[in-house]
Design a protein around this motif. Structure first.
Motif, short mmCIF file in Angstrom:
data_model
loop_
_atom_site.label_atom_id
_atom_site.label_comp_id
_atom_site.label_asym_id
_atom_site.label_seq_id
_atom_site.Cartn_x
_atom_site.Cartn_y
_atom_site.Cartn_z
N TYR A 185 0.85 -1.19 0.00
CA TYR A 185 0.00 0.00 0.00
C TYR A 185 0.89 1.23 0.00
O TYR A 185 1.69 1.44 0.91
N ILE A 186 0.75 2.07 -1.06
CA ILE A 186 1.54 3.29 -1.22
C ILE A 186 0.63 4.47 -0.91
O ILE A 186 -0.44 4.64 -1.51
N SER A 187 1.06 5.32 0.03
CA SER A 187 0.27 6.48 0.44
C SER A 187 1.11 7.74 0.30
O SER A 187 2.34 7.69 0.19
N GLY A 188 0.41 8.86 0.33
CA GLY A 188 1.10 10.14 0.23
C GLY A 188 0.16 11.22 -0.26
O GLY A 188 -0.86 10.93 -0.90
N ALA A 189 0.51 12.46 0.01
CA ALA A 189 -0.32 13.59 -0.41
C ALA A 189 -0.30 13.72 -1.92
O ALA A 189 0.61 13.19 -2.59
N PRO A 190 -1.27 14.40 -2.51
CA PRO A 190 -1.26 14.58 -3.96
C PRO A 190 -0.02 15.33 -4.43
O PRO A 190 0.46 16.27 -3.79
N GLY A 191 0.51 14.89 -5.57
CA GLY A 191 1.67 15.55 -6.15
C GLY A 191 3.00 15.17 -5.55
O GLY A 191 4.01 15.84 -5.79
N THR A 192 3.05 14.09 -4.78
CA THR A 192 4.31 13.66 -4.19
C THR A 192 5.02 12.60 -5.02
O THR A 192 6.07 12.10 -4.60
N GLY A 193 4.46 12.24 -6.19
CA GLY A 193 5.16 11.33 -7.10
C GLY A 193 4.82 9.87 -6.95
O GLY A 193 5.60 9.03 -7.42
N LYS A 194 3.69 9.53 -6.35
CA LYS A 194 3.35 8.11 -6.15
C LYS A 194 3.10 7.41 -7.49
O LYS A 194 3.76 6.43 -7.83
N PHE A 329 5.01 8.37 0.78
CA PHE A 329 5.74 9.40 0.05
C PHE A 329 5.57 10.73 0.79
O PHE A 329 4.45 11.25 0.88
N LEU A 330 6.66 11.27 1.30
CA LEU A 330 6.60 12.54 2.02
C LEU A 330 6.47 13.70 1.04
O LEU A 330 6.90 13.60 -0.12
N PRO A 331 5.89 14.82 1.47
CA PRO A 331 5.82 15.99 0.59
C PRO A 331 7.21 16.50 0.24
O PRO A 331 8.17 16.35 1.00
N TYR A 332 7.31 17.12 -0.91
CA TYR A 332 8.59 17.67 -1.36
C TYR A 332 8.97 18.89 -0.51
O TYR A 332 8.11 19.69 -0.13
N THR A 333 10.24 19.01 -0.23
CA THR A 333 10.75 20.16 0.50
C THR A 333 11.07 21.31 -0.46
O THR A 333 10.97 21.17 -1.68
#
Length: 549
Positions: A185-194, A329-333
């Motif tokens: 299961y891959i999770s992450g905010a939108p636009g984080t490259g999943k 997937f963490l948000p981009y810095t």
């Protein structure tokens, strides 16, 4: 009759004609008086015949005063001849030589005259070079090139996602290549490259996954959660099974997935949270497939929620074997977004449309709000469009094609650069002042009906203690608030348009369902920010203070 003709001939007076041709007698007898105000020269000229001797009114018998043509002092004096009789009077024989423009080249000019005409020709030569320039519309082709590289499609290289890429590759090698069932299961905010990262890996692994079958489904395109089973059957080539319904189709699929000698099946379900149902039967069934006896399925689910398996699939906690592996997937810095933008802009040769300060400003703003790399690309692209529209409405002085003019090297390839005000304008539309007036205007650009709808959603979410609200219930609460405040309400079809407008501004989120009333609406920004922005108005403040009762 003959005698009559002789008399007529003697009366003509031919001797008078001979006397007129003698210059001395004409002058001595005073028959041709001198014109007033004229100075006689050493060799006066007379008319050739008596018919042309008409006196001073026809400009005859005038002495020659100028040895050559008049001085070229201005364009007005060098223009066509004037018909006025008040000018300098010339001899009848001199008029053709002095005034004819066709025979000026035959005149012999004095050395002083040649020296005066040489600067005049040199002064006129620069005027011919000015014709090489013309007003043109700004092209702006450099903006088109930059917008093409700022796309949101899957890039050739994913920046700052090396760790996640290695994890997914290792999972595929361990389960698909070694024919070992499993789930991820891959999770992450939108636009984080999943999705982009997973799609790039699947493209690179085509050669290694030849013995298996890959099925990729986007659950947003399904009409309902139960429609996922016919879609999987069609992808597996089971057309007859796809026409079945209910538990029969799930039994046929499970039989095919556990058949001996069947190839391994890699099932990728993007937007997995769209399979949400009343008792989560669909999600439980899908996550239990890899752990059936002799299963040939490897499942990869992708969604935004980090706690989907813990919050929606609580029964999986009792069966640790069925619990999937987790990858977040963490948000981009700020630095990662800056590197992504700079790497894209390096693909365009020549002068840069966005300078370093503008890129860092955009990356800092986007990373502070969401860390969405797609949003940063969209912000830069929209800022370029604003500058492009401004440039195309202007005209610029450019050399004509094929003209070797020194101004051609001075034309800049980038007419206007994207600056901080353009990025700030786009970000304020997308993020910052979504609930407030834009550009410091006196009138609020946020419509009243949209404010009432947001207030109704906020009150309904607090009352039901749920983040997501059905669209039908939201419209009922909105109608109740409008009646209480004596404001005209809109119907449910127009309410959907309001929700779509708020979704485009990034305030609300919408999960569509087969029936419109069952669509789920939720806030995408913090409730305290909404309350702080909405309490500025008197009417909206009364709505929030009064509640739904």
């Amino acid at each position: 009759m003959p005698s009559t003709r002789a008399q007529v001939q003697t009366a003509i007076g031919f001797p008078k004609k001979k006397l007129a041709r003698t210059p001395s007698k004409g002058l001595g007898s005073g028959q041709a008086p001198e014109p007033s105000g004229a100075t006689l020269g050493p060799a006066p000229a007379l008319p050739l015949s008596p018919r042309k001797r008409l006196g001073d009114d026809n400009l005859c018998n005038i002495v020659q005063l100028a040895p050559c043509s008049p001085t070229k002092q201005s364009k007005k004096e060098n223009g066509p001849l004037s018909v006025s009789h008040k000018g300098r009077r010339l001899f009848f024989g001199e008029q053709l030589t002095a005034r004819s423009p066709d025979k000026r080249s035959n005149l012999v000019l004095s050395p002083i005259r040649k020296g005066q005409e040489t600067p005049r020709s040199s002064e006129r030569s620069p005027k011919k070079e000015v014709v090489c320039t013309h007003l043109f519309k700004q092209e702006g082709s450099c903006y088109q090139q930059v917008k093409r590289v700022l796309h949101t499609a899957v890039p050739d290289r994913l920046h700052a996602r090396e760790k996640e890429t290695d994890f997914i590759k290792q999972f595929l090698k361990e389960h698909v290549c070694r024919e070992k069932p499993g789930s991820l299961y891959i999770s992450g905010a939108p636009g984080t490259g999943k999705t982009a990262c997973l799609s790039k890996i699947l493209q690179d692994f085509k050669g290694k996954l030849t013995g298996s079958k890959t099925i990729v489904l986007n659950c947003m395109s399904l009409s309902s959660s139960q429609a996922v089973f016919p879609a999987i059957a069609e992808q597996m080539g089971l057309q007859a099974v796809a026409k079945m319904a209910g538990k029969e189709i799930t039994r046929k699929l499970e039989k095919q997935l556990t058949a001996k000698g069947a190839p391994m099946i890699l099932l990728v379900l993007d937007e997995l949270d769209q399979l949400d149902s009343k008792r989560q039967d669909v999600l439980y069934t899908v996550f239990e497939w890899p752990w059936l006896a002799n299963s040939r399925l490897v499942l990869i689910g992708v969604a935004n929620a980090l706690d989907l398996t813990d919050r929606m699939l609580t029964r999986l906690q009792a069966r640790p074997k069925c619990k999937p592996q987790l990858l977040n997937f963490l948000p981009y810095t700020k630095d990662e977004i800056t590197s992504i933008l700079q790497e894209r802009l390096k693909q365009v040769p020549g002068a840069q449309v966005l300078d370093s300060a503008t890129i860092q400003f955009c990356a800092r703003k986007v990373s502070a709000v969401s860390g969405d790399a797609r949003k940063a690309l969209d912000v830069c692209r929209r800022a370029i469009e604003i500058v492009e529209v401004d440039v195309r409405s202007q005209t610029v002085l450019k050399p004509l094609p094929g003209c070797k003019c020194p101004t051609s090297s001075m034309v800049s390839p980038v007419p206007k650069r994207v600056g901080l005000p353009h990025i700030s304008q786009v970000i304020s539309d997308v993020y910052g002042d979504r609930m407030a007036p834009r550009g410091g205007e006196a009138n609020d650009s946020f419509p009243l009906q949209q404010k009432i709808l947001v207030c109704s959603l906020l009150l309904l979410a607090k009352q039901s203690k749920a983040k997501e609200v059905m669209l039908g219930k939201l419209h009922e609460a909105y109608s109740k608030v409008c009646r209480k405040q004596q404001v005209a309400a809109i119907d449910q079809s127009e309410c959907i348009s309001l929700v779509a407008s708020l979704e485009s501004r990034g305030i609300l989120g919408l999960k569509k369902a087969k029936e419109t009333r069952l669509s789920k609406v939720f806030l995408k920004i913090e409730e305290r920010d909404v309350e702080h922005a909405l309490t500025d108005g008197v009417l909206v403040g009364n709505i929030l203070a009064g509640g739904l009762l």
